[in-house]
Motif scaffolding. Structure first.
Motif, PDB file in Angstrom:
ATOM      1  N   CYS A  18       0.989  -1.135   0.000  1.00  0.00           N
ATOM      2  CA  CYS A  18       0.120  -0.069  -0.113  1.00  0.00           C
ATOM      3  C   CYS A  18       0.940   1.348  -0.011  1.00  0.00           C
ATOM      4  O   CYS A  18       1.924   1.442   0.204  1.00  0.00           O
ATOM      5  CB  CYS A  18      -0.848   0.069   1.120  1.00  0.00           C
ATOM      6  SG  CYS A  18      -0.104  -0.033   2.897  1.00  0.00           S
ATOM      7  N   LYS A  19       0.205   2.479  -0.277  1.00  0.00           N
ATOM      8  CA  LYS A  19       0.618   3.727  -0.169  1.00  0.00           C
ATOM      9  C   LYS A  19      -0.103   4.649   0.780  1.00  0.00           C
ATOM     10  O   LYS A  19      -1.510   4.049   0.804  1.00  0.00           O
ATOM     11  CB  LYS A  19       0.736   4.600  -1.688  1.00  0.00           C
ATOM     12  CG  LYS A  19       1.611   3.907  -2.749  1.00  0.00           C
ATOM     13  CD  LYS A  19       1.123   4.757  -3.832  1.00  0.00           C
ATOM     14  CE  LYS A  19       2.100   4.257  -5.172  1.00  0.00           C
ATOM     15  NZ  LYS A  19       1.791   5.166  -6.389  1.00  0.00           N
ATOM     16  N   LYS A  20       0.725   5.363   1.582  1.00  0.00           N
ATOM     17  CA  LYS A  20      -0.022   6.394   2.460  1.00  0.00           C
ATOM     18  C   LYS A  20      -0.908   7.277   1.683  1.00  0.00           C
ATOM     19  O   LYS A  20      -0.470   8.086   0.602  1.00  0.00           O
ATOM     20  CB  LYS A  20       1.062   7.058   3.284  1.00  0.00           C
ATOM     21  CG  LYS A  20       0.478   7.967   4.238  1.00  0.00           C
ATOM     22  CD  LYS A  20       1.550   8.592   5.001  1.00  0.00           C
ATOM     23  CE  LYS A  20       1.046   9.575   6.195  1.00  0.00           C
ATOM     24  NZ  LYS A  20       2.015  10.123   6.942  1.00  0.00           N
ATOM     25  N   PRO A  21      -2.286   7.319   1.776  1.00  0.00           N
ATOM     26  CA  PRO A  21      -3.089   8.373   0.996  1.00  0.00           C
ATOM     27  C   PRO A  21      -2.645   9.558   1.359  1.00  0.00           C
ATOM     28  O   PRO A  21      -2.427  10.393   2.517  1.00  0.00           O
ATOM     29  CB  PRO A  21      -4.288   7.937   1.701  1.00  0.00           C
ATOM     30  CG  PRO A  21      -4.261   6.606   2.233  1.00  0.00           C
ATOM     31  CD  PRO A  21      -3.068   6.318   2.794  1.00  0.00           C
ATOM     32  N   THR A  22      -2.407  10.107   0.154  1.00  0.00           N
ATOM     33  CA  THR A  22      -1.749  11.856   0.430  1.00  0.00           C
ATOM     34  C   THR A  22      -2.348  12.487  -0.920  1.00  0.00           C
ATOM     35  O   THR A  22      -2.571  11.884  -2.167  1.00  0.00           O
ATOM     36  CB  THR A  22      -0.171  11.795   0.168  1.00  0.00           C
ATOM     37  OG1 THR A  22       0.290  10.812   1.167  1.00  0.00           O
ATOM     38  CG2 THR A  22       0.291  13.102   0.265  1.00  0.00           C
ATOM     39  N   GLU A  37      -9.302  15.841  -4.145  1.00  0.00           N
ATOM     40  CA  GLU A  37      -9.558  15.691  -2.861  1.00  0.00           C
ATOM     41  C   GLU A  37     -10.411  14.483  -2.803  1.00  0.00           C
ATOM     42  O   GLU A  37     -10.531  13.613  -2.004  1.00  0.00           O
ATOM     43  CB  GLU A  37     -10.249  17.025  -2.556  1.00  0.00           C
ATOM     44  CG  GLU A  37      -9.338  18.180  -2.308  1.00  0.00           C
ATOM     45  CD  GLU A  37     -10.126  19.312  -1.654  1.00  0.00           C
ATOM     46  OE1 GLU A  37     -11.208  19.407  -1.371  1.00  0.00           O
ATOM     47  OE2 GLU A  37      -9.384  20.369  -1.383  1.00  0.00           O
ATOM     48  N   GLU A  38     -11.573  14.264  -3.473  1.00  0.00           N
ATOM     49  CA  GLU A  38     -12.307  13.214  -3.776  1.00  0.00           C
ATOM     50  C   GLU A  38     -11.672  11.768  -3.732  1.00  0.00           C
ATOM     51  O   GLU A  38     -11.955  11.101  -3.001  1.00  0.00           O
ATOM     52  CB  GLU A  38     -13.479  13.011  -4.680  1.00  0.00           C
ATOM     53  CG  GLU A  38     -14.600  14.182  -4.407  1.00  0.00           C
ATOM     54  CD  GLU A  38     -15.701  13.734  -3.388  1.00  0.00           C
ATOM     55  OE1 GLU A  38     -15.116  12.582  -2.802  1.00  0.00           O
ATOM     56  OE2 GLU A  38     -16.516  14.392  -3.081  1.00  0.00           O
ATOM     57  N   ALA A  39     -10.643  11.691  -4.767  1.00  0.00           N
ATOM     58  CA  ALA A  39      -9.740  10.732  -5.013  1.00  0.00           C
ATOM     59  C   ALA A  39      -8.968  10.342  -3.639  1.00  0.00           C
ATOM     60  O   ALA A  39      -8.919   9.200  -3.324  1.00  0.00           O
ATOM     61  CB  ALA A  39      -8.813  10.992  -6.001  1.00  0.00           C
ATOM     62  N   LEU A  40      -8.630  11.383  -3.034  1.00  0.00           N
ATOM     63  CA  LEU A  40      -7.979  11.215  -1.767  1.00  0.00           C
ATOM     64  C   LEU A  40      -8.744  10.304  -0.628  1.00  0.00           C
ATOM     65  O   LEU A  40      -8.470   9.448   0.216  1.00  0.00           O
ATOM     66  CB  LEU A  40      -7.367  12.245  -1.058  1.00  0.00           C
ATOM     67  CG  LEU A  40      -6.876  12.210   0.263  1.00  0.00           C
ATOM     68  CD1 LEU A  40      -5.627  11.371   0.365  1.00  0.00           C
ATOM     69  CD2 LEU A  40      -6.188  13.805   0.692  1.00  0.00           C
ATOM     70  N   THR A  41     -10.167  11.060  -0.598  1.00  0.00           N
ATOM     71  CA  THR A  41     -10.992  10.275   0.328  1.00  0.00           C
ATOM     72  C   THR A  41     -11.445   8.914   0.056  1.00  0.00           C
ATOM     73  O   THR A  41     -11.584   7.927   0.833  1.00  0.00           O
ATOM     74  CB  THR A  41     -12.309  11.215   0.501  1.00  0.00           C
ATOM     75  OG1 THR A  41     -12.004  12.452   0.922  1.00  0.00           O
ATOM     76  CG2 THR A  41     -13.446  10.644   1.437  1.00  0.00           C
TER      77      THR A  41
END
Length: 235
Positions: A18-22, A37-41
């Protein structure tokens, strides 16, 4: 679950890559559809779904963050003091999977199942099916509807994965061909779906909407919000 099945699963290591969501990192194809912003959520919800899978796994658990600097973050994702943290190393996804695989085999791990954080329709049934098939096959994959894979599992070293066409519709076929050329047998577990584009969110919504697991319910609720279509979003 019968005793021998549980014993087999307990001897199988589940690895979350995984990646840290940023913001503005990862899920760029999804961000192009619904905004950063929606993609991050959505990425945060997807990670929560993957952690749900990892939490209920009765065998060894591993989180493989994309950067060594994210190891502390990764160590706080699960309430399991025995979970291992193995950073991915450098290179493309194939090179990083080889690195993780080599490190875990150096530690004595044998039967390994790899999942990412973009397949929210995975369940314990998918993962246990992969573990069972590793009794028969050297490598096991779960096909994704877009030509990729949602599960990669192996009981011996991967061949060099660095030259595969990652993130393309020919990945699964190329992966299976490489394994067979390396004299490894190939089996298939239950298929799944992953999320790369907004239409993929619509595709997984019906299954998530009938799933009682909390992270899946939360993602289904957010999909309704993204598309503002009530209980049954449409493209």
């Amino acid at each position: 679950m019968m005793g021998h099945e549980l014993n087999l699963i307990q001897k199988t290591t589940l690895i979350l890559v995984c990646k840290k969501p940023t913001l503005c990192q990862g899920k760029q194809r999804l961000a192009a559809d619904i905004g950063t912003e929606e993609a991050l959520t959505v990425a945060q919800h997807l990670l929560a779904c993957a952690l749900e899978d990892l939490s209920e796994w009765p065998g060894q658990k591993v989180i493989a963050p994309s950067h060594e600097s994210d190891c502390e973050w990764a160590s706080q994702l699960l309430e399991d003091e025995h979970a291992l943290i193995v950073p991915q190393g450098s290179g493309n996804l194939g090179a990083r999977l080889n690195h993780i695989d080599n490190e875990l085999r150096r530690q004595g791990k044998e039967s390994l199942i790899y999942i990412g954080s973009d397949s929210p329709t995975l369940s314990f049934r998918h993962l246990s099916d992969a573990a069972q098939r590793l009794k028969t096959y050297d490598t096991v994959f779960s096909k994704a509807s877009d030509g990729g894979v949602t599960i990669m599992a192996n009981r011996t070293h991967w061949p060099d994965l660095s030259n595969l066409p990652w993130s393309t519709e020919s990945l699964e076929a190329s992966l299976a061909k490489l394994c067979r050329q390396s004299c490894l047998s190939v089996g298939y577990a239950l298929s799944g779906q992953d999320v790369d584009h907004s239409e993929d969110l619509l595709g997984v919504f019906p299954e998530l909407n009938s799933d009682n697991r909390p992270a899946r319910r939360a993602l289904a609720k957010h999909i309704r919000t993204v598309f503002k279509q009530g209980d049954t979003p449409h493209a």
